[in-house]
Enzyme design. Sequence first.
Site, PDB file in Angstrom:
ATOM      1  N   ASP A   1      65.140  22.283  35.620  1.00  0.00           N
ATOM      2  CA  ASP A   1      64.621  22.417  36.106  1.00  0.00           C
ATOM      3  C   ASP A   1      64.844  21.407  37.842  1.00  0.00           C
ATOM      4  O   ASP A   1      65.424  22.963  39.309  1.00  0.00           O
ATOM      5  CB  ASP A   1      63.015  21.497  36.603  1.00  0.00           C
ATOM      6  CG  ASP A   1      62.071  21.828  35.320  1.00  0.00           C
ATOM      7  OD1 ASP A   1      62.204  23.354  34.666  1.00  0.00           O
ATOM      8  OD2 ASP A   1      61.999  20.565  34.687  1.00  0.00           O
TER       9      ASP A   1
ATOM     10  N   HIS B   1      57.703  19.296  32.476  1.00  0.00           N
ATOM     11  CA  HIS B   1      58.530  21.098  32.700  1.00  0.00           C
ATOM     12  C   HIS B   1      57.492  21.994  31.669  1.00  0.00           C
ATOM     13  O   HIS B   1      57.200  22.628  30.675  1.00  0.00           O
ATOM     14  CB  HIS B   1      59.327  20.694  31.539  1.00  0.00           C
ATOM     15  CG  HIS B   1      60.053  21.845  31.165  1.00  0.00           C
ATOM     16  ND1 HIS B   1      60.657  22.345  31.936  1.00  0.00           N
ATOM     17  CD2 HIS B   1      60.547  22.573  29.932  1.00  0.00           C
ATOM     18  CE1 HIS B   1      61.426  23.243  31.196  1.00  0.00           C
ATOM     19  NE2 HIS B   1      61.494  23.713  30.751  1.00  0.00           N
TER      20      HIS B   1
HETATM   21  N1  LIG Z   1      63.366  22.050  28.187  1.00  0.00           N
HETATM   22  C1  LIG Z   1      63.727  22.747  28.447  1.00  0.00           C
HETATM   23  O1  LIG Z   1      63.986  23.127  29.341  1.00  0.00           O
HETATM   24  C2  LIG Z   1      63.771  23.711  27.591  1.00  0.00           C
HETATM   25  C3  LIG Z   1      63.604  23.677  26.482  1.00  0.00           C
HETATM   26  N2  LIG Z   1      64.167  24.865  26.268  1.00  0.00           N
HETATM   27  C4  LIG Z   1      63.444  25.092  24.545  1.00  0.00           C
HETATM   28  O2  LIG Z   1      63.892  25.746  22.626  1.00  0.00           O
HETATM   29  C5  LIG Z   1      63.725  25.311  22.221  1.00  0.00           C
HETATM   30  C6  LIG Z   1      64.540  26.503  21.486  1.00  0.00           C
HETATM   31  O3  LIG Z   1      65.151  27.288  22.212  1.00  0.00           O
HETATM   32  P1  LIG Z   1      66.175  28.118  21.860  1.00  0.00           P
HETATM   33  O4  LIG Z   1      67.831  28.064  21.138  1.00  0.00           O
HETATM   34  O5  LIG Z   1      66.555  28.906  22.597  1.00  0.00           O
HETATM   35  O6  LIG Z   1      64.939  28.461  20.181  1.00  0.00           O
HETATM   36  P2  LIG Z   1      66.251  29.181  18.867  1.00  0.00           P
HETATM   37  O7  LIG Z   1      65.169  29.854  18.275  1.00  0.00           O
HETATM   38  O8  LIG Z   1      67.125  30.521  19.521  1.00  0.00           O
HETATM   39  O9  LIG Z   1      67.452  27.974  18.383  1.00  0.00           O
HETATM   40  C7  LIG Z   1      66.369  26.760  17.564  1.00  0.00           C
HETATM   41  C8  LIG Z   1      66.990  25.959  16.304  1.00  0.00           C
HETATM   42  O10 LIG Z   1      66.428  25.247  15.872  1.00  0.00           O
HETATM   43  C9  LIG Z   1      66.280  25.410  14.530  1.00  0.00           C
HETATM   44  N3  LIG Z   1      65.407  24.914  13.888  1.00  0.00           N
HETATM   45  C10 LIG Z   1      63.714  25.250  13.815  1.00  0.00           C
HETATM   46  N4  LIG Z   1      63.263  24.412  12.701  1.00  0.00           N
HETATM   47  C11 LIG Z   1      64.438  22.974  12.607  1.00  0.00           C
HETATM   48  C12 LIG Z   1      63.866  21.748  11.649  1.00  0.00           C
HETATM   49  N5  LIG Z   1      63.191  21.646  11.725  1.00  0.00           N
HETATM   50  N6  LIG Z   1      65.461  20.877  12.289  1.00  0.00           N
HETATM   51  C13 LIG Z   1      66.115  21.351  12.493  1.00  0.00           C
HETATM   52  N7  LIG Z   1      66.942  22.768  13.311  1.00  0.00           N
HETATM   53  C14 LIG Z   1      65.495  23.569  12.876  1.00  0.00           C
HETATM   54  C15 LIG Z   1      65.902  26.632  14.087  1.00  0.00           C
HETATM   55  O11 LIG Z   1      66.971  27.385  12.628  1.00  0.00           O
HETATM   56  C16 LIG Z   1      66.992  27.388  14.818  1.00  0.00           C
HETATM   57  O12 LIG Z   1      68.648  27.343  14.623  1.00  0.00           O
HETATM   58  C17 LIG Z   1      62.144  26.057  22.096  1.00  0.00           C
HETATM   59  O13 LIG Z   1      61.135  25.551  21.345  1.00  0.00           O
HETATM   60  C18 LIG Z   1      62.676  26.613  23.950  1.00  0.00           C
HETATM   61  O14 LIG Z   1      61.617  26.331  23.613  1.00  0.00           O
HETATM   62  C19 LIG Z   1      64.573  26.036  25.981  1.00  0.00           C
HETATM   63  C20 LIG Z   1      65.321  26.568  27.483  1.00  0.00           C
HETATM   64  C21 LIG Z   1      64.146  25.494  28.331  1.00  0.00           C
HETATM   65  O1  LIG Z   2      60.764  29.274  29.520  1.00  0.00           O
HETATM   66  C1  LIG Z   2      61.180  28.665  28.579  1.00  0.00           C
HETATM   67  O2  LIG Z   2      60.290  28.836  27.884  1.00  0.00           O
HETATM   68  C2  LIG Z   2      61.887  28.072  28.584  1.00  0.00           C
HETATM   69  C3  LIG Z   2      62.370  26.816  29.403  1.00  0.00           C
HETATM   70  O3  LIG Z   2      61.156  25.755  29.020  1.00  0.00           O
HETATM   71  C4  LIG Z   2      62.308  26.987  30.053  1.00  0.00           C
HETATM   72  O4  LIG Z   2      63.339  27.838  30.992  1.00  0.00           O
HETATM   73  O5  LIG Z   2      62.773  25.788  31.534  1.00  0.00           O
END
Ligand SMILES: NC(=O)C1=CN([C@@H]2O[C@H](COP(=O)(O)OP(=O)(O)OC[C@H]3O[C@@H](n4cnc5c(N)ncnc54)[C@H](O)[C@@H]3O)[C@@H](O)[C@H]2O)C=CC1
Ligand SMILES: O=C([O-])CC(=O)C(=O)O
Length: 342
Positions: free
Chosen positions: A151, A179
Amino acid sequence: MVKVTVCGAAGGIGQPLSLMFKLNPYVTTLALYDVVNVPGVGKDLSHIDTDTKLESYLPENDGLEKALTGSDLVIIPAGVPRKPGMTRDDLFAINAGIIRDLANGIAQFAPSAFVLVISNPVNSTVPIVAEILKKNNVFNPQKLFGVTTLDCVRANTFVAELSKDKEASAFDTRVLGGHSGETIVPVFSQSAPEVYKELSDEQKAALVHRVQFGGDEVVKAKNGAGSATLSMAYAGYKLGHALLAAINDTPNIIESTFVYLKDSKIKGAAEAFKYINEKLKDSDSSDVDFFALPVVLSSNGIEEIKWDILEKVDAKETELLKIATGQLSKNIAKGTAFIAGN
Ligand SMILES: NC(=O)C1=CN([C@@H]2O[C@H](COP(=O)(O)OP(=O)(O)OC[C@H]3O[C@@H](n4cnc5c(N)ncnc54)[C@H](O)[C@@H]3O)[C@@H](O)[C@H]2O)C=CC1
Ligand SMILES: O=C([O-])CC(=O)C(=O)O
C-alpha cells in the site's frame, strides 16, 4: 548467521520473493517450503552463485519442521489469491486454515522467529497467527508483522504521477489502518504535503481511492490469472530487508506494518490502542487490536510505534480512519473467532 524461511515459496509471490532473498547478503540459509513444485524452484535458485545456502521442502518427511527449525525470519505468502469479482475476505474460507496450520508450525519449530504475514485477508490472517502464538505462550508482538508495504509502495508511485518535479523514490508515504479497500488509509497530508496541498478535493479523493483499490487494478488486468505478485514480492522484500538491516544494528529504520496493539508493551502501543478505540471507533464495535502504523525497527523487531501520526492527520483523513475502523474491527474479530472456535 541468518536463516530465512519462505512458506508458499513456489507461488506467484513466493518465487520472486525467494529470488530476492537468495541475493541478500544478510541471509546465510534460505529455506523454501510449499505443498507443490518447491524442489524445482529450489534447484533452480540453488544454481545462482551467491553464498546463500538453499534448502527446499515439501510437507512429507517433516518438511515444515525442517524448513522452520532454526529460522530467524519466516515470510508467509501461502494461500490462494483473488480472481475478478472477489474481495480479500472471500479468501478467508481457504486461507484461514492454511495460516493456522503454518502458525502452529511456527509456534512449535520457530517460536522466536520474526513472522511476516502476506497472505490475505491480512486483516484476519494476522490475528489468526497472533491467536495461535498466544495459545502456545510464544507470542511476542515485537516480532509479528502484517505486510502492508505494498500500500505504501503504491501510494508513493501514484502520488509521484501527480507531482510535477518528483519521482516515486522521493516519497515515503505512510498508509494506516488495514489491508483491504476502505481499511487502507494513505495519509498524504503527512508524507507528501507539497503535492497534496496543490490537489483539488476531487483529485485528493481519486488518489486515495486508487491506493485503496490498487489491488483491484492488478486483479482486473490479470483477468483471472491472480493478483499482484511481482510488486508484492518487491514490497515483502523491502520490509524483510529493512528488518534484516535493523537486526544487524542499522539504526532508525521506520516502516509501516499491521501491528498488534492491545496489552502490548511496545513503546507507543498503549497510546495507539487508546486513540484508535476511543477517538476513531464506534463504542459498540469490537476492539481494533491491530492497526497499520509506522514503526521503528531494532534488533528486537518493532521497537516503537509512531502513533502520534494519528493526531496529525487532516480532517478528511480522520474521517477515512473512522470508516476504516468499522470494517477492521469485524475483520479482526473474524480471525480471532476462527481460532477461539477451533
Ligand atoms: N499483503 C499483500 O499486500 C498481498 C497479499 N497477497 C496474497 O498473497 C497470497 C499468495 O498470492 P500468490 O503468490 O499470488 O498465490 P499463488 O497461488 O501463486 O501462490 C500461493 C502458493 O501457496 C502455496 N500453498 C498453498 N497452501 C500451502 C500450505 N499449506 N503451505 C505452504 N504453501 C501453501 C501454493 O502451493 C502456492 O505455491 C494470496 O493470499 C494473496 O491474496 C497478494 C498480493 C498482495
Ligand atoms: O488485491 C489482492 O487481492 C492482492 C493484494 O492484497 C494487493 O494487491 O494489494
